[in-house]
Design an enzyme around this catalytic site. Structure first.
Site, PDB file in Angstrom:
ATOM      1  N   ARG A  10      -1.690  16.789  -8.557  1.00  0.00           N
ATOM      2  CA  ARG A  10      -2.789  15.839  -8.738  1.00  0.00           C
ATOM      3  C   ARG A  10      -4.046  16.467  -9.361  1.00  0.00           C
ATOM      4  NH1 ARG A  10      -5.175  13.416  -5.365  1.00  0.00           N
ATOM      5  NH2 ARG A  10      -5.382  11.512  -6.551  1.00  0.00           N
ATOM      6  N   CYS A  53       2.328  29.731 -14.716  1.00  0.00           N
ATOM      7  CA  CYS A  53       1.796  30.262 -15.967  1.00  0.00           C
ATOM      8  C   CYS A  53       1.224  29.153 -16.834  1.00  0.00           C
ATOM      9  CB  CYS A  53       2.884  31.040 -16.704  1.00  0.00           C
ATOM     10  SG  CYS A  53       3.467  32.399 -15.686  1.00  0.00           S
ATOM     11  N   GLU A  54       0.170  28.528 -16.343  1.00  0.00           N
ATOM     12  CA  GLU A  54      -0.562  27.470 -17.043  1.00  0.00           C
ATOM     13  C   GLU A  54      -2.008  27.557 -16.571  1.00  0.00           C
ATOM     14  OE1 GLU A  54       0.532  24.635 -18.861  1.00  0.00           O
ATOM     15  OE2 GLU A  54       2.707  24.804 -18.612  1.00  0.00           O
ATOM     16  N   ARG A 112      -0.800   4.938  -1.118  1.00  0.00           N
ATOM     17  CA  ARG A 112      -1.739   6.037  -0.871  1.00  0.00           C
ATOM     18  C   ARG A 112      -2.550   5.849   0.414  1.00  0.00           C
ATOM     19  NH1 ARG A 112      -3.983   8.974  -5.090  1.00  0.00           N
ATOM     20  NH2 ARG A 112      -3.342   7.250  -6.438  1.00  0.00           N
ATOM     21  N   PRO A 128       0.828  -1.216   0.000  1.00  0.00           N
ATOM     22  CA  PRO A 128       0.000   0.000   0.000  1.00  0.00           C
ATOM     23  C   PRO A 128       0.857   1.258   0.000  1.00  0.00           C
ATOM     24  CG  PRO A 128       0.185  -0.842   2.217  1.00  0.00           C
ATOM     25  CD  PRO A 128       0.938  -1.817   1.340  1.00  0.00           C
TER      26      PRO A 128
END
Ligand SMILES: *Cc1c(COP(=O)(O)O)cnc(C)c1O
Length: 451
Positions: A338, A370-371, A302, A300
């Site tokens: 994420r 800057c996206e 996460r 495991p």
């Protein structure tokens, strides 16, 4: 403030109180505001600045113990090999090592991290579809417990390396069960079209071949069908049923099968999704693999490291756009990718007591990069927040800091471990000198100025 989003949509998110109730290491204090274990986040921000990752040692331990209790409760002989890729901070690894966890690593770097945290080689599994010869040599030199191979080509490569070193590698064969884990396409790994593992049909012949290749000793089968699995146990059961069938067939042919590696993937409720419990996973393993009586391994990542971590950030400014309110933070997609990469939803809580009870209205929560993709949330119900106000992104302990980059020449954020009433910086904020270190100017450019 006007918003084109119907407020009802934002309203459907869990409330601040519901988010807190589901996360026992967090609490809200009338004077100190949002607190991790016994440490107010405002104190951490004052000491370490923002953006900063904050991990709760107590929550890590609680989850490690809950998983082990579930496995024992299902009557399984199990070893847990924490997937270092979820969060490889040495302090986090040390907390888990003290709970008896081994490690699942996917690179030389992760192998070195696990060893540096005191995890014995006898508890380290090496996974991954593209291990280099150099990495295989190191794994053999360290004598780790198992190397999971994913192709006939890799078996040949490992055999040659092991034979040249005069060693015998304990190998697991990663089999692709061709089941759909029903998770995000970028993190599903157990379909036949995915790059991982060997096809179910090809596995028995390859396993038999492993037993004949010099320098290799097959010890078991491994499966890992994907990450953030929240759709119940159906996919796990289907995969482990296939694993049981294959293990039986191999043993019937007289081939050695010493243990079974069940992979990771157990999902967590980021928003309010119903997520399976470790008891449900242990039950699914016991029901399918239990009758074989073999020890099982779990990997495991996460489920262990996600909920105990958060990303603490400051509001740079609140900007009123054309019909939208933007909260611009000092954390960006280079820190927490994420939402950009997986459309992930993270709970966002204000930290100051007054901000937690102020009137809510929809806001787009964005970073400074800057996206356009540098957007953490759209139409999220949040109070008006002044520059400098703190917010916390919840459940950011897994696939958070490890996936961050220095895009836009933004230094890597600091990491802090909280343990009861104590806290410590466990990774200092990257300095600009460190970010530039290693860059070199070739002689022919060093003169400066125009030609
Ligand atoms: C990523 C990975 C894991 C951990 O997955 P989680 O979803 O974080 O539990 C376990 N095993 C392997 C082989 C992996 O690649």
């Amino acid at each position: 403030m006007v918003s084109p989003l119907p407020f009802a949509q934002a309203d459907a998110d869990p409330s601040f109180a519901e988010m807190l109730a589901a996360r026992p290491h967090l609490s809200l204090h009338a004077l100190d505001g949002l607190t991790v274990e016994e440490v107010p986040l405002a104190r951490i921000a004052a000491a370490a600045g923002t953006p900063t990752w904050v991990y709760s040692a107590g929550a890590l331990r609680r989850r490690a113990r809950a998983l082990q209790a579930a496995l024992a409760g299902a009557g399984l002989r199990a070893s847990v090999h924490y997937a270092v890729k979820a969060n490889g901070n040495l302090a986090v690894l040390r907390v888990l090592a003290a709970e008896g966890f081994g490690a699942d690593v996917v690179s030389e770097g992760e192998l070195r991290l696990a060893r540096a945290a005191g995890i014995p080689a006898s508890a380290i599994v090496f996974s991954g579809v593209g291990k280099t010869e150099r990495e295989l040599r190191l794994a053999l030199a360290e004598d780790i417990v198992q190397i999971n191979i994913e192709s006939a080509e890799e078996a040949a490569m490992l055999s040659a390396v092991a034979a040249s070193l005069g060693r015998v590698a304990r190998v697991g064969l990663r089999v692709n069960p061709d089941v759909d884990a029903q998770t995000h396409a970028k993190i599903t790994t157990g379909r036949s079209e995915n790059k991982f593992g060997v096809a179910f049909e090809d596995a028995p012949a390859l396993y038999a071949r492993l037993a004949e290749l010099p320098g290799l000793r097959p010890v078991g089968i491994a499966m890992h069908i994907g990450s953030q699995i929240t759709s119940g146990m159906a996919a796990y059961r289907a995969a482990y049923a296939r694993m049981a069938e294959m293990a039986q067939a191999l043993m019937a042919r007289g081939l050695p099968v010493e243990h079974l590696d069940c992979g990771g993937g157990l999902g967590i409720p980021y928003r309010d999704e119903p997520a399976p419990s470790p008891e449900a996973l242990a039950g699914a393993i016991a029901a399918t693999l239990g009758p074989l009586g073999l020890p099982v391994m779990l990997e495991p990542g996460r489920w262990i490291a996600g909920p105990p971590g958060l990303l603490l950030s400051s509001v740079v400014l609140q900007k009123q756009g054309a019909g939208r309110r933007f909260l611009v933070l000092d954390a960006g997609m280079n820190d927490l990718v994420r939402p950009t990469m997986y459309d992930a939803w993270h709970g966002i809580l204000p930290v100051a007591p007054a901000d937690c009870t102020a009137a809510l209205s929809p806001a787009d929560v964005v970073g400074p990069v800057c996206e356009t993709g540098d957007t953490f949330a759209r139409g999220r119900a949040l109070p008006s927040l002044q520059p400098g106000a703190l917010v916390a992104f919840l459940d950011a302990g897994a696939y958070g800091a490890v996936m961050s980059s220095t895009y836009n020449a933004r230094p890597l954020a600091a990491e802090v471990l909280v343990d009861g009433a104590r806290f410590a910086v466990v990774r200092e904020r990257q300095g600009f000198e460190a970010m530039l270190a290693g860059q070199q100017t070739p002689d022919w450019l060093a003169g400066g100025g125009a030609p």
